[in-house]
Design a protein around this motif. Structure first.
Motif, PDB file in Angstrom:
ATOM      1  N   ALA A 145      -2.448   0.221   3.309  1.00  7.87           N
ATOM      2  CA  ALA A 145      -2.470   1.405   2.426  1.00  7.87           C
ATOM      3  C   ALA A 145      -3.867   1.555   1.839  1.00  7.87           C
ATOM      4  O   ALA A 145      -4.523   0.555   1.518  1.00  7.87           O
ATOM      5  CB  ALA A 145      -1.455   1.235   1.305  1.00  7.87           C
TER       6      ALA A 145
ATOM      7  N   CYS B 242      -0.226  -3.728  -5.345  1.00  9.22           N
ATOM      8  CA  CYS B 242       0.053  -2.598  -4.451  1.00  9.22           C
ATOM      9  C   CYS B 242       1.457  -2.054  -4.711  1.00  9.22           C
ATOM     10  O   CYS B 242       2.427  -2.820  -4.758  1.00  9.22           O
ATOM     11  CB  CYS B 242      -0.070  -3.058  -3.001  1.00  9.22           C
TER      12      CYS B 242
ATOM     13  N   HIS C 202       3.290  -0.613  -2.739  1.00  7.51           N
ATOM     14  CA  HIS C 202       4.150  -0.713  -1.550  1.00  7.51           C
ATOM     15  C   HIS C 202       5.003  -1.974  -1.654  1.00  7.51           C
ATOM     16  O   HIS C 202       6.188  -1.892  -1.956  1.00  7.51           O
ATOM     17  CB  HIS C 202       3.291  -0.705  -0.270  1.00  7.51           C
ATOM     18  N   LEU C 203       4.386  -3.161  -1.451  1.00  4.11           N
ATOM     19  CA  LEU C 203       5.173  -4.401  -1.513  1.00  4.11           C
ATOM     20  C   LEU C 203       4.531  -5.475  -2.371  1.00  4.11           C
ATOM     21  O   LEU C 203       4.898  -6.639  -2.278  1.00  4.11           O
ATOM     22  CB  LEU C 203       5.438  -4.935  -0.096  1.00  4.11           C
ATOM     23  N   GLY C 204       3.557  -5.084  -3.181  1.00  3.45           N
ATOM     24  CA  GLY C 204       3.077  -6.010  -4.203  1.00  3.45           C
ATOM     25  C   GLY C 204       1.884  -6.882  -3.866  1.00  3.45           C
ATOM     26  O   GLY C 204       1.556  -7.786  -4.643  1.00  3.45           O
ATOM     27  N   CYS C 205       1.199  -6.650  -2.745  1.00  2.00           N
ATOM     28  CA  CYS C 205      -0.008  -7.443  -2.461  1.00  2.00           C
ATOM     29  C   CYS C 205      -1.119  -7.044  -3.435  1.00  2.00           C
ATOM     30  O   CYS C 205      -1.097  -5.946  -4.000  1.00  2.00           O
ATOM     31  CB  CYS C 205      -0.487  -7.178  -1.031  1.00  2.00           C
TER      32      CYS C 205
ATOM     33  N   PRO D  14       1.484   3.101   4.011  1.00  2.00           N
ATOM     34  CA  PRO D  14       2.913   3.107   3.711  1.00  2.00           C
ATOM     35  C   PRO D  14       3.280   3.255   2.223  1.00  2.00           C
ATOM     36  O   PRO D  14       4.447   3.472   1.897  1.00  2.00           O
ATOM     37  CB  PRO D  14       3.380   1.740   4.223  1.00  2.00           C
TER      38      PRO D  14
ATOM     39  N   CYS E 196      -5.475  -2.052   1.077  1.00  2.63           N
ATOM     40  CA  CYS E 196      -4.521  -3.159   0.948  1.00  2.63           C
ATOM     41  C   CYS E 196      -4.529  -3.984   2.249  1.00  2.63           C
ATOM     42  O   CYS E 196      -4.351  -3.430   3.338  1.00  2.63           O
ATOM     43  CB  CYS E 196      -3.121  -2.633   0.664  1.00  2.63           C
TER      44      CYS E 196
ATOM     45  N   CYS F 206      -2.370  -6.053   3.345  1.00  2.52           N
ATOM     46  CA  CYS F 206      -1.053  -6.379   3.917  1.00  2.52           C
ATOM     47  C   CYS F 206      -0.586  -5.350   4.951  1.00  2.52           C
ATOM     48  O   CYS F 206      -0.256  -5.701   6.076  1.00  2.52           O
ATOM     49  CB  CYS F 206      -0.028  -6.533   2.804  1.00  2.52           C
ATOM     50  N   HIS F 207      -0.554  -4.079   4.581  1.00  6.55           N
ATOM     51  CA  HIS F 207      -0.052  -3.073   5.527  1.00  6.55           C
ATOM     52  C   HIS F 207      -0.983  -1.862   5.609  1.00  6.55           C
ATOM     53  O   HIS F 207      -0.590  -0.799   6.087  1.00  6.55           O
ATOM     54  CB  HIS F 207       1.365  -2.618   5.138  1.00  6.55           C
TER      55      HIS F 207
END
Ligand code: FES
Length: 189
Positions: free
Chosen positions: A142, A119, A121-124, A154, A137, A139-140
């Protein structure tokens, strides 16, 4: 007698500077030899220094293509398919083989495209959600369309596409890492 006196006067009249000249010449040659030695030493040490520093100066990761599968496997693709590829990473003198998940999908023109599953965004790791027909995603939240373009959430950009090629009927991909949390795709390794 006079002749003797004249002789001794002639000897005494020799310029005293000839001794100094010899001294100067010796000093000059010594200095020249010293400078030459330093120059040759520096010249010879360059390859040794380059050899020692090579792992520090080269790119951390050498980019090589990995096979994703046979091209014909993806001819009737409707949903994105996840594939695991092996990548060789070179870090200084150390080589490591690792596995990365990528998606083979199609763009709006029906052309094959390979996406990294990381991802932006933060790599998930982003899974494909068949019910929603989107990448979602966990995690958050997206979301991304079938071709990886950003839909919501995000992440500041869509999923990152990887460079592909075809060799002997095999779809090849060059894996890369991209900077997270930025809107433009930026290679970091
Ligand atoms: S890591 Fe994917 S939305 Fe945050």
């Amino acid at each position: 007698m006079c002749a003797c006196a004249g002789d001794s006067e002639t000897t005494a009249a020799k310029p005293p500077s000839s001794g100094l000249s010899l001294e100067n010449r010796r000093s000059f040659l010594g200095a020249l030899l010293g400078v030459g030695s330093v120059f040759v030493g520096a010249l010879l040490s360059v390859p040794l220094i380059r050899f020692a520093l090579f792992p520090l100066l080269r790119r951390t990761t050498e980019l090589k293509s990995s096979s994703v599968g046979e091209l014909r496997e993806f001819s009737s693709l409707t949903d994105p398919v996840m594939r695991t590829i092996q990548i060789e990473q070179v870090d200084g003198w150390r080589k490591a083989i690792s596995e990365k998940a990528v998606y083979v999908t199609k763009d709006s023109q029906g052309q094959l495209r390979v996406l990294t599953s990381i991802c932006p965004h933060l790599g998930c790791t982003v899974p494909w959600n068949k019910e929603k027909n989107q990448f979602v995603c966990p995690c958050h939240g997206a979301t991304f369309a079938l071709d990886g373009t950003r839909v919501s959430g995000p992440s500041l950009r869509g999923m990152d596409t990887l460079e592909t090629s075809v060799q002997d009927g095999q779809l090849q991909v060059r894996f890369q890492y991209f900077r997270q949390l930025v809107s433009d795709k930026e290679v970091i390794g």
